[in-house]
Each structure stands twice: as structure tokens, then as C-alpha cells.
Design a protein around this motif. Structure first.
Motif: not given
Length: 139
Positions: A59-69
Motif C-alpha cells: 500500500g505504501e508503494f503502490r501509487s508510485s509503482h503504478l505511476a511508473l507502470a
């Protein structure tokens, strides 16, 4: 002399062949790199082996992971990506790029990797030969 039925059949066959050739050309064009006209791309699978606490920590990293994707999608490099299994055990990301180094750069920049949610990853060349998006269609 050909009958009108024979001409119609030949015309229909010619139209079907032209349509098929158009599909193959479209596939070849869609496999070409957006950055290098005429240079063919290859499919690569990025396989993530996830940490045991992946679900608890993502949860802590999901938005930045999805932005990269999604940036990779917009650049025409990432085709599909997501978690595998129920419960989640791994993740797969399908890339269509002209250089495996682009997949490696994605993995090294991925917050899931840098934060340790991914225990290890592998980049696998995938020699796709069947399907509308096959990099090298073979019939």
C-alpha cells in the motif's frame, strides 16, 4: 471463360487474402519500436518473486509503482502487468521493446523492487509466434 460465380469466388478470395495481409502488416507495424522506426521489438516477461510480506507492505508503494507502470504503457513499452495467484505469489509484466535494457531499467526503478517487496526478478525473452500481437508471427 469464368462464370460470374467463379469470378465472385475469386474476388472474395482475393479480398480475404488482402485483408489477411493487412492484418499481418498491422502486426508487424505494432511490433516496431516507437522510438526507432523500422526496428522490430521483442516481447519480454519481467517476473517478480514477491516477499512474504508483500501484501501487507504494498500500500505504501503502490501509487508510485503504478505511476511508473502507466508511464511505461504510455511510452508503448509495457503491454500488461499484474499480480499472479490467489493468494498473490508473484507478478508478471509483459513488455514489447527493442532492447532488454529498458525492462531492466524499469525493474531497477520500480519502488516495489527498491523497497524490497520483490525478493528477486527475472527478465525472460518471450518469442511470441501466434496471436495478433505476436512479435514474429509464424503460420
Amino acid at each position: 471463360m469464368a462464370t460470374s460465380r467463379g469470378r465472385h469466388k475469386n474476388d472474395q478470395q482475393a479480398a480475404e487474402q488482402a485483408q489477411q495481409a493487412g492484418k499481418l502488416n498491422k502486426i508487424a507495424l505494432s511490433s516496431a519500436s516507437a522510438n526507432s522506426p523500422g526496428e522490430l521489438s521483442m516481447h519480454y516477461l519481467l517476473s517478480y518473486q514477491l516477499a512474504d510480506d508483500y501484501l501487507a507492505r504494498r500500500g505504501e508503494f503502490r501509487s508510485s509503482h503504478l505511476a511508473l507502470a502507466w508511464r511505461a504503457v504510455e511510452q508503448g513499452e509495457l503491454v500488461l502487468g499484474g499480480a499472479v495467484g490467489d493468494p498473490v505469489e508473484s507478478a508478471l509484466l509483459l513488455f514489447n521493446v527493442d532492447d532488454m535494457a529498458k525492462v531492466e531499467a524499469f525493474a531497477k526503478a520500480d519502488p516495489y523492487v527498491t523497497a524490497g517487496l520483490v525478493q528477486s526478478y527475472r527478465i525472460l525473452p518471450w518469442h511470441t509466434v501466434a496471436g495478433e500481437s505476436a512479435a514474429t508471427p509464424v503460420r
